[in-house]
Design a protein around this motif. Structure first.
Motif, mmCIF file in Angstrom:
data_model
loop_
_atom_site.group_PDB
_atom_site.id
_atom_site.type_symbol
_atom_site.label_atom_id
_atom_site.label_comp_id
_atom_site.label_asym_id
_atom_site.label_seq_id
_atom_site.Cartn_x
_atom_site.Cartn_y
_atom_site.Cartn_z
ATOM 1 N N SER A 234 -4.882 18.723 0.873
ATOM 2 C CA SER A 234 -6.088 18.444 0.086
ATOM 3 C C SER A 234 -5.814 18.472 -1.406
ATOM 4 O O SER A 234 -6.269 17.597 -2.147
ATOM 5 N N ALA A 235 -5.083 19.482 -1.867
ATOM 6 C CA ALA A 235 -4.811 19.625 -3.306
ATOM 7 C C ALA A 235 -3.973 18.463 -3.834
ATOM 8 O O ALA A 235 -4.297 17.860 -4.864
ATOM 9 N N ILE A 236 -2.896 18.134 -3.117
ATOM 10 C CA ILE A 236 -2.040 17.034 -3.568
ATOM 11 C C ILE A 236 -2.769 15.700 -3.404
ATOM 12 O O ILE A 236 -2.694 14.829 -4.283
ATOM 13 N N GLY A 237 -3.507 15.554 -2.303
ATOM 14 C CA GLY A 237 -4.277 14.332 -2.089
ATOM 15 C C GLY A 237 -5.302 14.097 -3.181
ATOM 16 O O GLY A 237 -5.472 12.973 -3.670
ATOM 17 N N LYS A 238 -5.980 15.155 -3.602
ATOM 18 C CA LYS A 238 -6.971 15.052 -4.679
ATOM 19 C C LYS A 238 -6.329 14.578 -5.977
ATOM 20 O O LYS A 238 -6.864 13.697 -6.671
ATOM 21 N N LYS A 239 -5.165 15.131 -6.298
ATOM 22 C CA LYS A 239 -4.453 14.751 -7.516
ATOM 23 C C LYS A 239 -4.012 13.288 -7.456
ATOM 24 O O LYS A 239 -4.170 12.528 -8.427
ATOM 25 N N LEU A 240 -3.467 12.881 -6.316
ATOM 26 C CA LEU A 240 -3.012 11.500 -6.170
ATOM 27 C C LEU A 240 -4.179 10.520 -6.239
ATOM 28 O O LEU A 240 -4.069 9.446 -6.842
ATOM 29 N N LEU A 241 -5.311 10.890 -5.629
ATOM 30 C CA LEU A 241 -6.481 10.009 -5.660
ATOM 31 C C LEU A 241 -6.999 9.797 -7.071
ATOM 32 O O LEU A 241 -7.447 8.704 -7.424
ATOM 33 N N GLN A 242 -6.962 10.833 -7.880
ATOM 34 C CA GLN A 242 -7.395 10.705 -9.277
ATOM 35 C C GLN A 242 -6.558 9.662 -10.004
ATOM 36 O O GLN A 242 -7.079 8.883 -10.811
ATOM 37 N N LYS A 243 -5.263 9.631 -9.719
ATOM 38 C CA LYS A 243 -4.375 8.658 -10.359
ATOM 39 C C LYS A 243 -4.586 7.262 -9.770
ATOM 40 O O LYS A 243 -4.672 6.271 -10.493
ATOM 41 N N ILE A 244 -4.672 7.191 -8.449
ATOM 42 C CA ILE A 244 -4.790 5.904 -7.770
ATOM 43 C C ILE A 244 -6.071 5.174 -8.166
ATOM 44 O O ILE A 244 -6.086 3.944 -8.285
ATOM 45 N N ALA A 245 -7.139 5.920 -8.412
ATOM 46 C CA ALA A 245 -8.425 5.311 -8.788
ATOM 47 C C ALA A 245 -8.329 4.551 -10.109
ATOM 48 O O ALA A 245 -9.167 3.688 -10.399
ATOM 49 N N THR A 246 -7.321 4.835 -10.917
ATOM 50 C CA THR A 246 -7.160 4.160 -12.219
ATOM 51 C C THR A 246 -6.266 2.919 -12.123
ATOM 52 O O THR A 246 -6.137 2.183 -13.093
ATOM 53 N N TYR A 247 -5.626 2.711 -10.978
ATOM 54 C CA TYR A 247 -4.697 1.594 -10.828
ATOM 55 C C TYR A 247 -5.425 0.310 -10.443
ATOM 56 O O TYR A 247 -6.526 0.346 -9.862
ATOM 57 N N ASN A 248 -4.804 -0.818 -10.727
ATOM 58 C CA ASN A 248 -5.317 -2.112 -10.271
ATOM 59 C C ASN A 248 -5.107 -2.252 -8.763
ATOM 60 O O ASN A 248 -4.225 -1.623 -8.177
ATOM 61 N N GLU A 249 -5.903 -3.119 -8.158
ATOM 62 C CA GLU A 249 -5.772 -3.366 -6.726
ATOM 63 C C GLU A 249 -4.513 -4.196 -6.444
ATOM 64 O O GLU A 249 -4.048 -4.959 -7.293
ATOM 65 N N ILE A 250 -3.963 -4.026 -5.245
ATOM 66 C CA ILE A 250 -2.829 -4.861 -4.853
ATOM 67 C C ILE A 250 -3.296 -6.316 -4.717
ATOM 68 O O ILE A 250 -4.489 -6.571 -4.530
ATOM 69 N N ASN A 251 -2.368 -7.236 -4.778
ATOM 70 C CA ASN A 251 -2.711 -8.658 -4.724
ATOM 71 C C ASN A 251 -2.587 -9.261 -3.337
ATOM 72 O O ASN A 251 -3.242 -10.265 -3.018
ATOM 73 N N ASP A 252 -1.762 -8.635 -2.485
ATOM 74 C CA ASP A 252 -1.475 -9.223 -1.178
ATOM 75 C C ASP A 252 -1.950 -8.327 -0.047
ATOM 76 O O ASP A 252 -2.237 -7.135 -0.250
ATOM 77 N N ILE A 253 -2.002 -8.895 1.126
ATOM 78 C CA ILE A 253 -2.293 -8.132 2.341
ATOM 79 C C ILE A 253 -0.958 -7.863 3.028
ATOM 80 O O ILE A 253 -0.238 -8.787 3.420
ATOM 81 N N LEU A 254 -0.604 -6.600 3.164
ATOM 82 C CA LEU A 254 0.713 -6.203 3.646
ATOM 83 C C LEU A 254 0.601 -5.378 4.921
ATOM 84 O O LEU A 254 -0.340 -4.589 5.080
ATOM 85 N N VAL A 255 1.578 -5.535 5.803
ATOM 86 C CA VAL A 255 1.625 -4.755 7.039
ATOM 87 C C VAL A 255 2.961 -4.015 7.100
ATOM 88 O O VAL A 255 4.026 -4.603 6.882
ATOM 89 N N PHE A 256 2.897 -2.727 7.412
ATOM 90 C CA PHE A 256 4.073 -1.869 7.527
ATOM 91 C C PHE A 256 4.130 -1.288 8.940
ATOM 92 O O PHE A 256 3.104 -1.165 9.613
#
Length: 417
Positions: A234-256
């Motif tokens: 939860s703690a690490i996820g919360k920190k990562l989400l705060q950063k990810i929310a500021t990023y632009n969206e990906i351009n492609d649809i990718l499958v892994f």
């Protein structure tokens, strides 16, 4: 364990393989347990190096049990293989992991959650976060219970023995960063993030929280290991989400894609604000069920999910790491297919590690999300239609997060006129 009909085992007796498995799991557990108990027969002192491996139980909280795990007569670096999620991944089979865990004696001490310093002074807690195995010994009382216990969160646990005393006979190797945090008076969450950002192993961070090595000093407590896993995720996820929310969206649809231990993972990333769909497909005669079962979970842009699930949190952790690595945000669909190959619960570490490795294995790029979903559907072993699942249907019918923000901005402009 996998629910194999008892009448099948009676007919098989471990040598006809009527269940479809290549080796009898009952006999494997029996052999491993007998081997380790024979090593310490008529002994009251168990010696060996902890990998390190310590578990804090939650039963009877706040009076809990500490389980200090030692492979008898195994010393030095060789002990590491008995608890090594990252080293196991892609190499160790279910049988090998069961054998490793069966070879550990769980030495039990009674512990009070509000006195972590007692364990620190004896270097027991420090041994749990050591960078290398630590020579130890345990004086036991009573008999050893030759049972192997399984858990959906934690790695299997071997035979148990009540201990009178546990002694660390070698200095634990602690990193400078962690050593400083142990003496710092800062919140546990900040300590977790500091260790993570300094490249500290997530499993060591979980141990540090569980053994009360982080946090405001007067508030430090032992934390049951299950709870510590959730706290770190939860703690690490919360920190990562705060950063990810500021990023632009990906351009492609990718499958892994990636597979391990009878678990098959497909991850779809698509242009969108952050949100997640988690789908588990349990095959008949897999771990918890005798029939096909499908479970769905959703998480929205604000990090609110429909229910707590340890497997999801582990998969989410690795997916968030990937998005942070590429500095993008996206919509996410994670599909976990669990087959009858996965006959014993080994903890959720393998989910975290398999999804992490999946994010390094891109197998498709699409212009249309429905095509990506159809592609994944064609690869599943289960004969189902993903497009008919409630969470997938809602994905194409409900308003997206951009609509929400757009409507809110329009309402704000209207109210200001």
């Amino acid at each position: 364990m996998r629910k194999i009909p008892a009448e099948l085992c009676v007919k098989c007796k471990g040598n006809k393989h009527l269940c479809g498995l290549t080796t009898c799991p009952i006999l494997e557990r029996f052999r491993s347990t007998i081997d380790v108990v024979n090593k310490i027969y008529n002994k009251d002192l168990i010696q060996g190096s902890t990998p390190p491996s310590i578990v804090i139980g939650e039963k009877n909280y706040p009076n809990v049990k500490l389980l200090f795990n030692i492979p008898p007569e195994i010393n030095g670096e060789e002990a590491k293989k008995f608890e090594d999620p990252k080293g196991w991944w892609g190499k160790a089979s279910i049988y090998e992991i069961i054998n490793y865990r069966s070879a550990l004696i769980s030495n039990i001490l009674d512990a009070k959650i509000n006195d972590p310093w007692k364990l620190y002074e004896k270097e027991i807690s420090l041994s749990s976060v050591s960078e290398k195995p630590v020579a130890s010994e345990a004086k036991i009382s009573g008999s050893i219970l030759p049972k192997l216990k399984f858990d959906g969160y934690l790695a299997p646990r071997g035979p148990t023995a009540q201990s009178e005393k546990i002694q660390i006979t070698e200095n634990p190797k602690i990193t400078e960063t962690l050593d400083k945090l142990i003496f710092d008076d800062i919140k546990a969450e900040k300590g977790i993030i500091t260790l993570y950002e300094n490249g500290y192993d997530v499993y060591k961070i979980i141990n540090a929280i569980s053994l009360g090595l982080l946090g405001i000093k007067k508030d430090r407590k032992l934390v049951p290991t299950r709870w510590a896993i959730t706290a770190v995720d939860s703690a690490i996820g919360k920190k990562l989400l705060q950063k990810i929310a500021t990023y632009n969206e990906i351009n492609d649809i990718l499958v892994f894609y990636q597979k391990y231990l009878g678990n098959y993972f497909h991850v779809i990333l698509y242009p969108s604000k952050y949100n997640v769909i988690w789908i588990e497909i349990w095959h008949p005669l897999s771990l918890w069920t005798n029939e096909l079962v499908i479970s769905e979970l959703k998480e929205n842009f604000w990090g609110e999910y429909s229910f707590m699930d340890g497997g999801y949190m582990a998969a989410r952790f690795s997916t968030l790491e990937y998005l942070d690595k590429i500095k993008r945000q996206s919509g996410i669909i994670i599909i976990r297919e669990i087959t009858s190959e996965y006959f014993a619960p080994l903890g959720n570490w393998h989910i975290r590690e398999t999804v992490k490795n999946a994010m390094e294995n891109k197998i498709g790029k699409f212009d249309n999300l429905k095509e990506a979903i159809s592609f994944v559907n064609s690869r599943l072993q289960a004969k189902i239609n993903l497009a008919e699942l409630k969470s997938i249907k809602l994905l194409f019918t409900q308003k997206n997060i951009e609509d929400f923000f757009s409507n809110n901005q329009g309402q704000n402009r209207h109210s200001s006129i």
